[in-house]
Design an enzyme around this catalytic site. Structure first.
Site, PDB file in Angstrom:
ATOM      1  N   ASP A  46       0.752  -1.398  -0.102  1.00  0.00           N
ATOM      2  CA  ASP A  46       0.096   0.035  -0.045  1.00  0.00           C
ATOM      3  C   ASP A  46       0.690   1.352  -0.061  1.00  0.00           C
ATOM      4  O   ASP A  46       0.566   2.334   0.693  1.00  0.00           O
ATOM      5  CB  ASP A  46      -0.823   0.014   1.254  1.00  0.00           C
ATOM      6  CG  ASP A  46      -2.073  -1.050   1.098  1.00  0.00           C
ATOM      7  OD1 ASP A  46      -2.093  -1.919   0.187  1.00  0.00           O
ATOM      8  OD2 ASP A  46      -2.593  -1.340   2.234  1.00  0.00           O
ATOM      9  N   ASP A  84      -4.648  -0.810  -1.619  1.00  0.00           N
ATOM     10  CA  ASP A  84      -6.004  -0.655  -1.125  1.00  0.00           C
ATOM     11  C   ASP A  84      -6.966  -0.257  -2.308  1.00  0.00           C
ATOM     12  O   ASP A  84      -6.369   0.636  -2.944  1.00  0.00           O
ATOM     13  CB  ASP A  84      -6.003   0.506   0.021  1.00  0.00           C
ATOM     14  CG  ASP A  84      -6.271  -0.134   1.466  1.00  0.00           C
ATOM     15  OD1 ASP A  84      -6.324  -1.283   1.613  1.00  0.00           O
ATOM     16  OD2 ASP A  84      -6.294   0.579   2.496  1.00  0.00           O
ATOM     17  N   HIS A  86     -10.847   0.825  -2.336  1.00  0.00           N
ATOM     18  CA  HIS A  86     -12.076   0.738  -1.916  1.00  0.00           C
ATOM     19  C   HIS A  86     -13.053   1.284  -2.838  1.00  0.00           C
ATOM     20  O   HIS A  86     -12.706   2.128  -3.388  1.00  0.00           O
ATOM     21  CB  HIS A  86     -11.942   1.615  -0.638  1.00  0.00           C
ATOM     22  CG  HIS A  86     -11.309   1.183   0.459  1.00  0.00           C
ATOM     23  ND1 HIS A  86     -11.018  -0.090   1.037  1.00  0.00           N
ATOM     24  CD2 HIS A  86     -10.222   1.791   1.317  1.00  0.00           C
ATOM     25  CE1 HIS A  86     -10.470  -0.594   1.996  1.00  0.00           C
ATOM     26  NE2 HIS A  86      -9.819   0.470   2.288  1.00  0.00           N
ATOM     27  N   HIS A  90     -17.370   2.908   1.217  1.00  0.00           N
ATOM     28  CA  HIS A  90     -17.133   1.682   2.076  1.00  0.00           C
ATOM     29  C   HIS A  90     -17.226   1.872   3.353  1.00  0.00           C
ATOM     30  O   HIS A  90     -17.262   2.775   4.054  1.00  0.00           O
ATOM     31  CB  HIS A  90     -15.273   1.472   1.669  1.00  0.00           C
ATOM     32  CG  HIS A  90     -14.954   0.231   2.016  1.00  0.00           C
ATOM     33  ND1 HIS A  90     -14.463  -0.221   3.363  1.00  0.00           N
ATOM     34  CD2 HIS A  90     -14.614  -0.990   1.097  1.00  0.00           C
ATOM     35  CE1 HIS A  90     -14.134  -1.434   3.134  1.00  0.00           C
ATOM     36  NE2 HIS A  90     -14.420  -1.989   1.976  1.00  0.00           N
ATOM     37  N   HIS A 119     -10.471   6.952   1.643  1.00  0.00           N
ATOM     38  CA  HIS A 119      -9.128   6.936   1.284  1.00  0.00           C
ATOM     39  C   HIS A 119      -8.968   5.929   0.353  1.00  0.00           C
ATOM     40  O   HIS A 119      -9.839   4.894   0.172  1.00  0.00           O
ATOM     41  CB  HIS A 119      -7.964   6.608   2.356  1.00  0.00           C
ATOM     42  CG  HIS A 119      -8.308   5.268   2.916  1.00  0.00           C
ATOM     43  ND1 HIS A 119      -9.316   4.922   3.984  1.00  0.00           N
ATOM     44  CD2 HIS A 119      -7.561   3.956   2.744  1.00  0.00           C
ATOM     45  CE1 HIS A 119      -9.152   3.841   4.176  1.00  0.00           C
ATOM     46  NE2 HIS A 119      -8.039   3.197   3.632  1.00  0.00           N
ATOM     47  N   LYS A 144      -7.026  -5.065  -2.896  1.00  0.00           N
ATOM     48  CA  LYS A 144      -8.008  -5.443  -1.595  1.00  0.00           C
ATOM     49  C   LYS A 144      -8.898  -4.561  -1.167  1.00  0.00           C
ATOM     50  O   LYS A 144      -8.510  -3.048  -1.254  1.00  0.00           O
ATOM     51  CB  LYS A 144      -6.726  -5.823  -0.530  1.00  0.00           C
ATOM     52  CG  LYS A 144      -5.863  -5.121   0.050  1.00  0.00           C
ATOM     53  CD  LYS A 144      -4.666  -5.423   1.008  1.00  0.00           C
ATOM     54  CE  LYS A 144      -3.686  -4.494   1.184  1.00  0.00           C
ATOM     55  NZ  LYS A 144      -4.254  -3.467   2.337  1.00  0.00           N
ATOM     56  N   CYS A 189      -1.563  -2.819   7.724  1.00  0.00           N
ATOM     57  CA  CYS A 189      -1.791  -3.603   6.843  1.00  0.00           C
ATOM     58  C   CYS A 189      -0.417  -4.244   6.685  1.00  0.00           C
ATOM     59  O   CYS A 189      -0.487  -5.438   6.200  1.00  0.00           O
ATOM     60  CB  CYS A 189      -1.632  -2.660   5.406  1.00  0.00           C
ATOM     61  SG  CYS A 189      -3.512  -1.916   5.211  1.00  0.00           S
TER      62      CYS A 189
END
Length: 241
Positions: A46, A84, A86, A90, A119, A144, A189
Site C-alpha cells: 500500500d 487498497d 475501496h 466503503h 481513502h 484488496k 496492513c
C-alpha cells in the site's frame, strides 16, 4: 635483539595476519547478511498517494519508505505489490456511519472495525501507487478492500478472516518460502500481512526502516508484540545482502 631483516620479516608477518584477520571479519560480516534467492519474495504494501504526506490518510514520513524499498527491491527477483482499492461509501469509512468520526471503532459482523477517513477509492489519484516507486520487475499487484462491506488490511486474507486474496497460493506456486514485508502502515496492513504470511507457513520478515506506522491507541506497540509472538523477524534494510 632482532636484526633489520628479522624486524622487517616480523612486521610483514604481522601485517599479513592483520590483513587475513580483516578478510575473515569481512567474510563473517557478509555471512551474517540475509541473502536473497529465488525462494524469497518482497511484498510492498500500500505505498499509495493517500498514505503519503498530503494524502487523506497520510502516514507520518510515509514517503521515506520509497527510497529504501527501491534500493532493497533490486535484490529480489520476486516482488508483489498491494493496493487498497475501496468502493465509494466503503464500510470502513467514517463518513459511511452518521455521527462517527475517523478512528472511532464500531462492531461489524466480522468484529471490531476502525473507521477511517475516505481513502484509496477505486480509480482516484489517491489510490494510485506512488510515482517514485521504481520496481519494474514486480510481477503482481494485489488489490484488496474492494468488497464494500469488508475491510482488508492483509495482502493474504480480508478482515473477515475468511475471504482469501489468493496470494498464498500464488507464492507457493512460485516456490516461495521466505516473505519480506515493507510499506504502509506498520501497525495495520504491514503487520496483518506479516501475521498471515506466517499463518500460511512462510518464514516472514518485516523490514522496519522500509515501513512507517500510524500508531493510534497503542496500535504500533501491539503490532510489534503480535508479530514477534507469531515468529515474524524484525530486521533493517541493511541486514539484507
Amino acid at each position: 635483539m632482532l636484526d633489520r631483516r628479522q624486524l622487517l620479516g616480523t612486521i610483514g608477518a604481522a601485517a599479513a595476519l592483520g590483513i587475513a584477520g580483516a578478510a575473515t571479519a569481512t567474510r563473517a560480516f557478509a555471512a551474517d547478511k540475509i541473502r536473497i534467492g529465488d525462494s524469497a519474495a518482497l511484498v510492498v504494501v500500500d505505498v499509495q498517494n493517500c498514505f503519503l504526506p498530503g494524502g487523506s490518510l497520510a502516514v507520518k514520513d510515509g514517503d521515506q519508505v520509497i527510497p529504501v524499498i527501491n534500493r532493497i527491491a533490486k535484490s529480489f527477483g520476486n516482488v508483489v505489490m498491494t493496493q487498497d482499492w475501496h468502493t465509494p461509501g466503503h464500510t470502513s469509512f467514517a463518513t459511511s456511519h452518521p455521527g462517527k468520526k475517523p478512528f472511532d471503532k464500531i462492531d461489524l459482523a466480522y468484529g471490531k472495525q476502525v473507521l477511517w477517513p475516505d481513502h484509496c477509492v477505486q480509480g482516484t489519484d489517491g489510490a494510485s501507487l506512488a510515482k517514485d516507486l521504481s520496481i519494474p520487475q514486480a510481477q503482481l499487484v494485489i488489490r484488496k478492500g474492494y468488497h464494500k462491506d469488508i475491510d482488508s488490511y492483509s495482502a493474504f486474507t480480508e478482515a473477515d478472516r475468511k475471504t482469501s486474496t489468493g496470494l498464498a497460493a500464488y507464492l507457493k506456486a512460485h516456490k516461495i518460502k521466505r516473505v519480506f514485508v515493507t510499506g504502509l502502515a506498520t501497525d495495520f496492513c504491514v503487520a496483518w500481512t506479516a501475521l498471515d504470511a506466517r499463518k500460511a507457513g512462510f518464514e516472514t520478515y518485516i523490514v522496519e526502516d522500509a515501513c512507517r506506522g500510524i500508531d493510534t491507541q497503542g496500535s504500533l506497540a501491539k503490532a510489534w508484540a503480535d508479530t514477534a509472538r507469531a515468529g515474524v523477524k524484525r530486521i533493517q534494510s541493511a541486514d539484507i545482502a
